[in-house]
Design an enzyme around this catalytic site. Sequence first.
Site, PDB file in Angstrom:
ATOM      1  N   ARG A  27     -23.388 -16.488  23.263  1.00 51.19           N
ATOM      2  CA  ARG A  27     -22.511 -17.667  23.186  1.00 51.19           C
ATOM      3  C   ARG A  27     -21.716 -17.866  24.471  1.00 51.19           C
ATOM      4  O   ARG A  27     -21.586 -18.996  24.945  1.00 51.19           O
ATOM      5  CB  ARG A  27     -21.561 -17.575  21.994  1.00 51.19           C
ATOM      6  CG  ARG A  27     -22.273 -17.762  20.660  1.00 51.19           C
ATOM      7  CD  ARG A  27     -21.313 -17.626  19.502  1.00 51.19           C
ATOM      8  NE  ARG A  27     -20.715 -16.295  19.535  1.00 51.19           N
ATOM      9  CZ  ARG A  27     -19.537 -15.994  19.009  1.00 51.19           C
ATOM     10  NH1 ARG A  27     -18.812 -16.915  18.418  1.00 51.19           N
ATOM     11  NH2 ARG A  27     -19.070 -14.766  19.058  1.00 51.19           N
ATOM     12  N   ASN A  45     -21.815 -18.657  16.134  1.00 49.94           N
ATOM     13  CA  ASN A  45     -22.681 -17.772  15.364  1.00 49.94           C
ATOM     14  C   ASN A  45     -22.692 -18.229  13.914  1.00 49.94           C
ATOM     15  O   ASN A  45     -21.712 -18.787  13.422  1.00 49.94           O
ATOM     16  CB  ASN A  45     -22.167 -16.329  15.398  1.00 49.94           C
ATOM     17  CG  ASN A  45     -22.471 -15.621  16.691  1.00 49.94           C
ATOM     18  OD1 ASN A  45     -23.307 -16.051  17.480  1.00 49.94           O
ATOM     19  ND2 ASN A  45     -21.784 -14.525  16.923  1.00 49.94           N
TER      20      ASN A  45
END
Length: 102
Positions: A27, A45
Amino acid sequence: MEFGDNDEPLETRLVQVRGEVQGIGYREACVRRAHALGVTGWVRNRMDGSVDAMVQGSSEQLAEMCAWLSEGMSAALVDRLEVTEVLPPFARFEHFERLPTL
């Protein structure tokens, strides 16, 4: 269709990344790549181990971002990328950020 500052059509895609993409800095790397490309939106997520990204920009920017999401981080093992076009009207994102897990 909405337009960006330079009159290029603005497009939005929801991308689900499946594979081994959590716990490796995916990320954060995604945020850095989006900033480098000028893409706006978010990444987060999911509890099932996948990663979602909402990406917004020109068609060229989104093609480059999707290519990166699929292959751009060597530590990630991406099995599948599911890309869904978000049709207008849609909100315009001002920046790209990391959201909490869904």
